[in-house]
Write a protein that holds these residues in place. Structure first.
Motif, PDB file in Angstrom:
ATOM      1  N   UNK A 155      12.526   9.211   6.825  1.00 59.16           N
ATOM      2  CA  UNK A 155      13.802   9.183   6.149  1.00 59.16           C
ATOM      3  C   UNK A 155      14.136   8.136   5.271  1.00 59.16           C
ATOM      4  N   UNK A 156      14.998   8.469   4.268  1.00 56.45           N
ATOM      5  CA  UNK A 156      15.518   7.582   3.248  1.00 56.45           C
ATOM      6  C   UNK A 156      17.066   7.761   2.879  1.00 56.45           C
ATOM      7  N   UNK A 157      17.691   6.507   2.743  1.00 60.23           N
ATOM      8  CA  UNK A 157      19.081   6.933   2.105  1.00 60.23           C
ATOM      9  C   UNK A 157      18.837   7.069   0.874  1.00 60.23           C
ATOM     10  N   UNK A 158      20.191   7.394   0.104  1.00 60.89           N
ATOM     11  CA  UNK A 158      20.130   7.714  -1.419  1.00 60.89           C
ATOM     12  C   UNK A 158      20.110   6.517  -1.975  1.00 60.89           C
ATOM     13  N   UNK A 159      19.409   6.298  -2.993  1.00 60.19           N
ATOM     14  CA  UNK A 159      19.117   5.280  -3.685  1.00 60.19           C
ATOM     15  C   UNK A 159      17.872   4.379  -3.291  1.00 60.19           C
ATOM     16  N   UNK A 160      17.325   4.821  -2.172  1.00 64.10           N
ATOM     17  CA  UNK A 160      16.145   4.076  -1.685  1.00 64.10           C
ATOM     18  C   UNK A 160      14.875   4.538  -2.492  1.00 64.10           C
ATOM     19  N   UNK A 161      14.021   3.638  -2.632  1.00 63.91           N
ATOM     20  CA  UNK A 161      12.997   4.101  -3.353  1.00 63.91           C
ATOM     21  C   UNK A 161      11.927   4.801  -2.506  1.00 63.91           C
ATOM     22  N   UNK A 162      11.440   5.931  -2.640  1.00 71.99           N
ATOM     23  CA  UNK A 162      10.433   6.719  -1.861  1.00 71.99           C
ATOM     24  C   UNK A 162       9.121   6.304  -2.247  1.00 71.99           C
ATOM     25  N   UNK A 163       8.329   5.688  -1.323  1.00 73.83           N
ATOM     26  CA  UNK A 163       7.086   5.231  -1.576  1.00 73.83           C
ATOM     27  C   UNK A 163       6.009   6.339  -1.140  1.00 73.83           C
ATOM     28  N   UNK A 164       5.098   6.874  -1.964  1.00 67.56           N
ATOM     29  CA  UNK A 164       4.247   7.783  -1.370  1.00 67.56           C
ATOM     30  C   UNK A 164       2.833   6.785  -1.680  1.00 67.56           C
ATOM     31  N   UNK A 165       2.204   7.069  -0.582  1.00 66.82           N
ATOM     32  CA  UNK A 165       0.738   6.190  -0.553  1.00 66.82           C
ATOM     33  C   UNK A 165      -0.217   7.389  -0.614  1.00 66.82           C
ATOM     34  N   UNK A 166      -1.267   7.130  -1.729  1.00 62.40           N
ATOM     35  CA  UNK A 166      -2.148   8.071  -1.713  1.00 62.40           C
ATOM     36  C   UNK A 166      -3.646   7.547  -1.542  1.00 62.40           C
TER      37      UNK A 166
END
Length: 307
Positions: A35-46
């Motif tokens: 989960x993240x807070x609004x304004x956080x950068x969501x990091x996707x690991x590929x």
């Protein structure tokens, strides 16, 4: 005979060695947390070896499930525009700007074929028009559900296309008003609450239909404005319609993904910021494709954005 056999076997062996295939795809994706807070950068690991990756955020207009959708059902189809008026007066130039809709117009843009009395329904009274004001001030019309305008005589058949028109009428002898329009949006709200654009002022396909010897025409401009300049007291009388193309009310633009990489780039991760709280189904469409075939993997992951 033995030599012939060996020759053929050699050809088969060479052909098999030369055979080309698309590289089988091995791809996966995960996030660095749940989960993240609004304004956080969501990091996707590929991970894996895709040649191409397309990203669908799950936000409106960017859902993988709707990437091929061209039509949607709705019971709320709205029209909203904005007008700017200058000069003239309602006493001298009454009803100089009117709004019409039609599902009977035959699509031939000529005076003989724009039959106001029999084919067009005036819907002006459902909207707010501009008073006389400065150049930069536009009055929003308010968004009205077209399906609720039966009291004005507009009975929509959603299976048929519709045309809209702005009618300008001015009479020589006094100053004819100037009318500018800088917004014209038709939108639909789907059953799951998503608001989709059907058409905008720049996509509506406006055309002039001049009545009689009208000396002035509507102009359709690159800055997405539709304008009628009116004129002074000496200018001849005008009746000119600005008519849209046929608009299919259930037609929508397929949702779009964002290409993240191609064969020449390397991508081990991707960061994204969501603009609103919610739970999103994020999808990565990864594929290797060439003339010999295709290997594709579609990975979806749920991302929760807290306020």
């Amino acid at each position: 005979m033995k030599k012939i056999f060996l020759y053929i076997a050699g050809i088969v062996l060479l052909a098999s060695c030369d055979k080309k295939e698309v590289v089988k795809l091995n791809f996966d994706v995960k996030t660095d947390k749940q989960e993240y807070k609004l304004g956080d950068s969501v990091k996707f690991i590929l991970s894996g070896n895709p040649d191409q990756v397309v990203f669908y955020s799950g936000e409106n207009g960017h859902k993988y499930d709707y990437k091929s959708r061209t039509e949607a059902e709705s019971n709320e189809i709205t029209l909203e525009f904005a007008t700017n008026r200058r000069y003239g007066s309602d006493v001298d130039q009454p009803q100089s700007f009117r709004v019409f809709a039609s599902q009977k117009f035959n699509g031939i843009y000529s005076e003989e074929n724009v039959k106001e009395a029999s084919e067009w329904t005036e819907i002006t009274s459902a909207f707010t028009l501009s008073a006389i004001m400065g150049n930069d001030n536009y009055t929003p019309s308010g968004a009205k559900n077209l399906l609720d305008l039966s009291s004005l005589g507009l009975n929509i058949d959603k299976t048929k296309p519709i045309y809209f028109a702005f009618k300008y009428k001015g009479t020589t002898g006094t100053t004819q008003p100037r009318w500018w329009v800088n917004k014209f949006d038709v939108k639909m709200k789907t059953s799951d609450g998503e608001v989709l654009t059907v058409t905008t002022i720049g996509d509506a396909g406006w055309k002039n239909v001049k009545f009689g010897n009208s000396p002035v025409l509507w102009t359709f401009n690159s800055d997405n404005t539709v304008k009628f300049q009116g004129g002074g007291a000496a200018v001849g009388s005008n009746e000119v319609w600005a008519v849209t193309k046929a608009i299919k009310l259930t037609s929508v633009t397929p949702d779009a993904g964002k290409p993240l990489k191609n064969m020449t780039t390397k991508l081990d991760g991707y960061s994204y910021y969501f603009s609103k709280p919610g739970t999103y189904k994020v999808t990565f469409d990864a594929f290797n494709v060439n003339i010999y075939g295709e290997s594709r993997t579609v990975k979806s992951i749920e991302v929760k954005i807290n306020p």
